[in-house]
Design a protein around this motif. Structure first.
Motif, PDB file in Angstrom:
ATOM      1  N   ILE A 148       0.845  -1.200   0.000  1.00 50.13           N
ATOM      2  CA  ILE A 148       0.000   0.000   0.000  1.00 50.13           C
ATOM      3  C   ILE A 148       0.879   1.248   0.000  1.00 50.13           C
ATOM      4  O   ILE A 148       0.620   2.213  -0.725  1.00 50.13           O
ATOM      5  CB  ILE A 148      -0.949  -0.002   1.219  1.00 50.13           C
ATOM      6  CG1 ILE A 148      -1.988  -1.119   1.028  1.00 50.13           C
ATOM      7  CG2 ILE A 148      -1.663   1.334   1.369  1.00 50.13           C
ATOM      8  CD1 ILE A 148      -2.825  -1.389   2.264  1.00 50.13           C
ATOM      9  N   GLN A 151       2.124   1.634  -3.428  1.00 53.56           N
ATOM     10  CA  GLN A 151       1.122   1.992  -4.433  1.00 53.56           C
ATOM     11  C   GLN A 151       0.497   3.364  -4.203  1.00 53.56           C
ATOM     12  O   GLN A 151       0.125   4.047  -5.144  1.00 53.56           O
ATOM     13  CB  GLN A 151       0.009   0.930  -4.463  1.00 53.56           C
ATOM     14  CG  GLN A 151       0.470  -0.402  -5.028  1.00 53.56           C
ATOM     15  CD  GLN A 151      -0.543  -1.526  -4.847  1.00 53.56           C
ATOM     16  OE1 GLN A 151      -1.337  -1.515  -3.898  1.00 53.56           O
ATOM     17  NE2 GLN A 151      -0.509  -2.507  -5.738  1.00 53.56           N
ATOM     18  N   LYS A 152       0.343   3.759  -2.890  1.00 54.38           N
ATOM     19  CA  LYS A 152      -0.464   4.953  -2.622  1.00 54.38           C
ATOM     20  C   LYS A 152       0.320   6.204  -2.244  1.00 54.38           C
ATOM     21  O   LYS A 152      -0.251   7.282  -2.152  1.00 54.38           O
ATOM     22  CB  LYS A 152      -1.476   4.642  -1.513  1.00 54.38           C
ATOM     23  CG  LYS A 152      -2.412   3.507  -1.881  1.00 54.38           C
ATOM     24  CD  LYS A 152      -3.833   3.774  -1.465  1.00 54.38           C
ATOM     25  CE  LYS A 152      -4.757   2.736  -2.069  1.00 54.38           C
ATOM     26  NZ  LYS A 152      -5.583   2.085  -1.072  1.00 54.38           N
ATOM     27  N   ALA A 181      -4.554  -3.404  -6.316  1.00 52.83           N
ATOM     28  CA  ALA A 181      -4.313  -2.626  -5.095  1.00 52.83           C
ATOM     29  C   ALA A 181      -4.349  -3.574  -3.900  1.00 52.83           C
ATOM     30  O   ALA A 181      -5.279  -4.365  -3.751  1.00 52.83           O
ATOM     31  CB  ALA A 181      -5.389  -1.562  -4.959  1.00 52.83           C
TER      32      ALA A 181
END
Ligand code: SF4
Ligand code: SF4
Length: 450
Positions: A148, A151-152, A181
């Motif tokens: 995460i 990815q974020k 995700a």
């Protein structure tokens, strides 16, 4: 029957360590069942790609037998051929003698792995994934959190922008590009461990949530629970369950696979479930084979109890999920089968029938949908060239369907199909999706009409 029980039948040869391990672990009766008829050859993707006898099921069985009989002093050729085998088991339904190729493959890989001299980095990676990560849901959650962050927080965007990912081999780049995700909370953390049936109760199912599945495909697990609960099932998610062990069993780590099987059996046995439901063909097939995996052990009876209850989600939804009452979807849909779902679990028509029931949709059959897509667990990472050749062939047929949606029923196949769609330049008008997620989408459309 284990080979050691029929040692008398075997030729007496000078025993190298490889010969000894193979003699100890391979089922010699099963090896001898192959009558060399060759009916399996056209079903085998690696034989079709190479045209080489050694790359066929018959050729691989002949190599195993030659090694057991002591005619192959060096196991290298056998090892190479076993590494190139996808383990798709398309050869099994084609075999008139009913040779259990999958069983032989697992036994041979297990025997060779005992003597494998892997490079240090391979040993470290195997240890990390097979022993440190997959069997531990909490560690997988931490991996989810790291993903995460990647990815974020813009790190993924930055690395792509700087061209850093171009340093990776093309197959890893393709996989990175389609990675879903990640979720920091799995299905049980989001829904609890018990989700009651809606309406009249028809039974109790235990959800097998998987290991990677519950980090990268949590939404599919949540949709699975919702659809089952709406179909009238109490859903329990035993917290003690762990990885199914399929990757271990297919990579020569049978002892570890057995240990995971025992843990899963105990986790579900305590809950008295009517069914154990999987939404990943690769996991479901091994769960159904726990009985065979533990057949020589005192847990065999419990393993049978477990295996008899394992179902794929599409089987229960076809019998109990009212797809025809849901919404409509104006789309052209096709389906790529999961090898283990169809060749081992024998679930072929159920996903197709569910798709055909969607109102407004046109179902079109994919030519050779029953042929492996080249994903095969971690095969696309360990044998990228052969995997890409098989995928490119698959995408020619996918293109010909002119479908808007390509449906699969296994997470590995889904990622491979997503990569294939990108690779074939079809991403502007085609998407790949798990059958459960598509059905959940259709159900929501139905809800929004009222
Ligand atoms: S079809 Fe079965 S019996 Fe015939 S060659 Fe293949 S594995 Fe052997
Ligand atoms: S498992 Fe698949 S790739 Fe391996 S021999 Fe059988 S058909 Fe060929």
């Amino acid at each position: 029957m284990k080979t050691k029980e029929i040692q008398g039948k075997m030729p007496q040869v000078e025993k190298t360590p490889v010969t000894r391990r193979l003699q100890d672990k391979l089922n010699y009766d099963e090896l001898s069942n192959c009558m060399r008829c060759g009916f399996c050859l056209p079903a085998c993707p690696t034989y079709r790609e190479t045209g080489r006898e050694a790359s066929s099921p018959r050729g691989r069985i002949a190599l195993m037998k030659a090694a057991v009989d002591g005619h192959l002093q060096n196991g290298k050729q056998l090892e190479d051929q076993l590494n190139q085998c996808l383990g798709c088991r398309a050869c099994e339904p084609a075999c008139p003698a009913g040779v259990k190729y999958g069983e032989l493959l697992e036994q041979a890989r297990d025997a060779l792995e005992d003597h494998a001299r892997h490079k240090v980095w391979v040993r470290v990676l195997r240890r990390f994934f097979f022993h440190f990560l997959f069997p531990h849901p909490k560690r997988l959650r931490w991996l989810g959190r790291l993903l995460i962050i990647y990815q974020k927080t813009g790190l993924q965007w930055l690395l792509r922008k700087l061209g850093f990912l171009k340093l990776l081999p093309s197959y890893l780049r393709e996989m990175e590009a389609v990675m879903p995700a990640a979720a920091s909370k799995g299905v049980a953390e989001q829904l609890g461990n018990f989700i009651p049936a809606q309406g009249k109760k028809k039974g109790t199912v235990g959800l097998f949530r998987g290991c990677v599945m519950d980090v990268l495909f949590t939404e599919t697990n949540i949709n699975t629970v919702t659809l089952l609960s709406e179909a009238g099932f109490d859903v329990v998610i035993p917290p003690q369950q762990t990885c199914c062990g399929a990757l271990h069993a297919h990579s020569g780590e049978r002892e570890m696979a057995r240990s995971l099987a025992r843990q899963n059996i105990q986790a579900f046995k305590q809950r008295e479930v009517d069914y154990i439901v999987s939404n990943a063909g690769g996991c479901g097939a091994l769960l159904q084979e726990y009985e065979h995996l533990l057949e020589d052990e005192c847990e065999a009876k419990e393993a049978r109890w477990f295996s008899e209850r394992v179902k794929d989600i599409s089987e229960l939804l076809l019998d109990h999920g009212p797809v025809e009452k849901w919404g409509t979807l104006e789309a052209r849909i096709t389906y790529q089968a999961s090898c283990h779902l169809q060749n081992v679990m024998q679930v072929k028509e159920q996903p197709r029938q569910l798709l055909r029931q969607i109102k407004g949709a046109t179902y079109v059959e994919l030519f050779e949908a029953d042929r492996c897509c080249g994903s095969a667990g971690i095969y696309n990472l360990t044998q990228p060239e052969m995997s890409a050749r098989i995928l490119d062939e698959k995408m020619k047929h996918v293109r010909a369907t002119k479908a808007d949606i390509l449906v699969t029923s296994n997470p590995g196949c889904l990622l491979q199909m997503k990569a294939g769609i990108q690779r074939a330049g079809l991403s502007d008008h085609m998407k790949a999706i798990h059958v459960v997620d598509l059905l959940a989408e259709v159900r929501q459309k139905g809800e929004s009409r009222y």
